[in-house]
Design a protein around this motif. Structure first.
Motif, PDB file in Angstrom:
ATOM      1  N   SER A 237       0.554  -1.348  -0.071  1.00  0.00           N
ATOM      2  CA  SER A 237      -0.118   0.045   0.056  1.00  0.00           C
ATOM      3  C   SER A 237       0.903   1.239   0.164  1.00  0.00           C
ATOM      4  O   SER A 237       1.916   1.051   0.330  1.00  0.00           O
ATOM      5  CB  SER A 237      -0.814  -0.134   1.199  1.00  0.00           C
ATOM      6  OG  SER A 237      -0.158   0.096   2.396  1.00  0.00           O
ATOM      7  N   VAL A 238       0.184   2.284  -0.423  1.00  0.00           N
ATOM      8  CA  VAL A 238       0.822   3.743  -0.418  1.00  0.00           C
ATOM      9  C   VAL A 238      -0.062   4.609   0.176  1.00  0.00           C
ATOM     10  O   VAL A 238      -1.034   4.621  -0.272  1.00  0.00           O
ATOM     11  CB  VAL A 238       1.133   4.129  -1.854  1.00  0.00           C
ATOM     12  CG1 VAL A 238       1.916   5.477  -1.889  1.00  0.00           C
ATOM     13  CG2 VAL A 238       2.152   2.910  -2.704  1.00  0.00           C
ATOM     14  N   LEU A 239       0.642   5.499   1.039  1.00  0.00           N
ATOM     15  CA  LEU A 239      -0.246   6.705   1.500  1.00  0.00           C
ATOM     16  C   LEU A 239       0.387   7.889   1.406  1.00  0.00           C
ATOM     17  O   LEU A 239       1.556   8.032   1.632  1.00  0.00           O
ATOM     18  CB  LEU A 239      -0.341   6.428   3.035  1.00  0.00           C
ATOM     19  CG  LEU A 239      -1.334   7.606   3.680  1.00  0.00           C
ATOM     20  CD1 LEU A 239      -2.664   7.784   3.374  1.00  0.00           C
ATOM     21  CD2 LEU A 239      -0.874   7.684   5.051  1.00  0.00           C
ATOM     22  N   VAL A 240      -0.091   8.927   0.683  1.00  0.00           N
ATOM     23  CA  VAL A 240       0.495   9.862   0.417  1.00  0.00           C
ATOM     24  C   VAL A 240      -0.587  11.252   1.137  1.00  0.00           C
ATOM     25  O   VAL A 240      -1.606  11.235   0.836  1.00  0.00           O
ATOM     26  CB  VAL A 240       0.827  10.331  -0.999  1.00  0.00           C
ATOM     27  CG1 VAL A 240       1.339  11.826  -1.156  1.00  0.00           C
ATOM     28  CG2 VAL A 240       1.432   9.319  -1.642  1.00  0.00           C
ATOM     29  N   ASP A 241       0.087  11.919   1.847  1.00  0.00           N
ATOM     30  CA  ASP A 241      -0.423  13.191   2.708  1.00  0.00           C
ATOM     31  C   ASP A 241      -0.014  14.409   2.168  1.00  0.00           C
ATOM     32  O   ASP A 241       1.196  14.576   2.640  1.00  0.00           O
ATOM     33  CB  ASP A 241      -0.618  12.875   4.303  1.00  0.00           C
ATOM     34  CG  ASP A 241      -1.079  13.968   5.073  1.00  0.00           C
ATOM     35  OD1 ASP A 241      -1.834  13.573   6.104  1.00  0.00           O
ATOM     36  OD2 ASP A 241      -1.057  15.083   4.897  1.00  0.00           O
TER      37      ASP A 241
END
Length: 266
Positions: A237-241
């Motif tokens: 998974s990838v999370l970009v904030d």
């Protein structure tokens, strides 16, 4: 300097097992000028995100050290951990001046969303999770930063991995607005997912995160984008904030590009 507790998003709830983290962020003007380089436990918020925080570095609370004794896909726990360590992207694998934002998190603690839409650890480990690696990066800008993490999680069986993803989806549908006790996540919703070669399923969601700061205040709403792709008993998974001065489409594009790099290695 403000301390922002963020990683929860990226962690995302359920398995976020490794998730459940907290980001410590510090806003520094003009820090980005010289940056060189290049944001669920497994489940994250709902599972997804574990997320980034507003402006700075990231750390998370200690997690149980015990891990499942089961082996993954014919290998032992050490082999599974080596695999997830390889899949999570390093700062050098990101583009646009991303730099490392703290040590890897390899915890397997389980996080759940209660009936009041409060996300918290339940004192257990994620069911069937053998190994997980959360790796954090950030991209500094003139007045704030974009935070991101990539995660790779190996389960004992296909069913265990698929169940974790399903739980993440269900949580997002039930709690579009939730809190981890300090930070707030708003308007969380699923979006159309990109096509990922070799994936058995892909899930994407976006929303806004408001983090508590060390001075007693809070950050402006920060758009985040989260994507998870599962292949058999493994998922990444990838999370970009993103920096609140930037648009969500920028974070979405960065997340999809990072996912391509991860899945090219699985």
């Amino acid at each position: 300097m403000k301390t922002v507790h963020a990683r929860t998003l990226g962690l995302r709830i359920a398995v976020l097992a490794a998730a459940g983290l907290m980001l410590t962020a510090c806003n520094e003007d003009d820090v980005a000028t010289g940056a060189a380089g290049g944001q669920t436990s497994p489940s994250a918020v709902a599972s997804a995100h574990p997320s980034a925080s507003a402006s700075g570095k990231g750390k998370e609370p200690a997690k149980p050290s015990a891990r499942p004794s089961n082996t993954a896909t014919g290998g032992d726990t050490a082999a599974a951990q080596k695999k997830t360590d390889k899949l999570a992207l390093t700062a050098e694998e990101w583009d646009n001046a991303f730099v490392s934002d703290g040590d890897d998190d390899t915890g397997v603690a389980n996080f759940v969303m209660d009936k009041s839409c409060v996300y918290k650890a339940d004192g257990t480990n994620v069911n069937g999770l053998v190994a997980s690696t959360f790796r954090y990066v950030r991209q500094d800008h003139e007045s704030d930063s974009t935070f991101a993490n990539t995660v790779a999680s190996q389960f004992t069986t296909v069913d265990a991995a698929a169940k974790d993803v399903a739980e993440q989806k269900a949580i997002t549908k039930r709690c579009t607005d939730y809190t981890d006790g300090s930070n707030k996540y708003q308007s969380v919703h699923d979006i159309e997912s990109p096509k990922v070669p070799g994936a058995d399923e892909v899930y994407s969601e976006e929303g806004l995160a408001v983090y508590r700061t060390s001075d007693g205040g809070q950050t402006d709403p920060r758009p985040f984008s989260y994507i998870i792709a599962r292949k058999g008993s493994l998922y990444v998974s990838v999370l970009v904030d993103v920096d609140p001065q930037r648009q969500i489409f920028e974070g979405r594009a960065q997340a999809r590009e990072a996912l391509k790099k991860m899945t090219a290695k699985w």
